[in-house]
Enzyme design. Structure first.
Site: not given
Ligand SMILES: Cc1cn([C@H]2C[C@H](O)[C@@H](COP(=O)(O)OP(=O)(O)O[C@H]3O[C@H](C)C(=O)[C@H](O)[C@H]3O)O2)c(=O)[nH]c1=O
Length: 179
Positions: A63, A169
């Protein structure tokens, strides 16, 4: 803190030097002045996030966010173990589309700094792995972008076959062969 460069400019392993005594240890994990002195710019985390991963070989990423919401992040493990990866996406960079990776584990004394302009992802190498992020910007929905973890153009040598990958992803676009 020790700042260990990687093959990609700005992507830096940050090692702390714990102060040991009869009670255990005390370690400084972050300092804006030391980061600036190490050439990592004015990194002042706006938010801190926890990524909790149940299964071994859970993969998250890759990401990034485009300008003006590009984000730098400092990533460490507080439980378990990951192989952490950064990919250079900075136009004109001599390491454009190159990747670098390192193992981070629960001693938490090593972290990976990923500057703006780089994508980030990891695969867990243990069950019940927690990843702690210090984020350079506040989160704003809708700005997230991604690369495919298995993009042949990146050829990332993941140390394991991912067992858990979010549909989001699995469906990022592939980089064209012309890049
Ligand atoms: C990134 C983020 C997400 N969220 C919420 C949004 C979704 O409801 C939930 C999961 O989000 P997401 O599916 O984007 O989480 P990851 O797939 O682990 O994404 C992260 O993992 C990769 C490896 C990264 O480097 C980033 O920090 C980030 O993109 O948390 C938030 O509330 N705040 C945040 O900063």
């Amino acid at each position: 803190m020790r700042f260990v460069p990687t093959a990609i400019a700005g992507v830096t392993i940050v090692e702390t030097e714990p102060r040991l005594d009869g009670r255990g240890a005390f370690a400084r994990l972050y300092c804006p002045l030391e980061f600036a002195a190490a050439g990592l710019g004015d990194f002042r985390p706006a938010q801190v996030n926890l990524s909790r991963n149940t299964a071994r070989h859970t993969l998250r990423g890759l990401h990034y966010q485009d300008p003006p919401r590009a984000e730098a992040k400092l990533v460490r493990v507080t439980r378990g173990r990951i192989f952490d990866v950064a990919v250079d996406l900075r136009p004109g960079s001599p390491t454009l589309y190159r990747w670098t990776g390192t193992v981070l584990d629960e001693d938490g004394l090593r972290a990976l700094f990923i500057p703006e302009g780089c994508a980030h992802g990891f695969i867990t190498l243990a069950p019940e792995t927690d990843v702690l992020y210090q984020m350079g910007r506040n989160f704003e929905p809708g700005w997230g972008r991604g690369l495919r973890y298995d993009d042949p153009r990146l050829a990332i040598a993941w140390p394991a076959v991912p067992a858990v990958v979010d549909d989001k992803d699995r469906n990022w676009p592939l980089l064209g062969a012309d890049v």
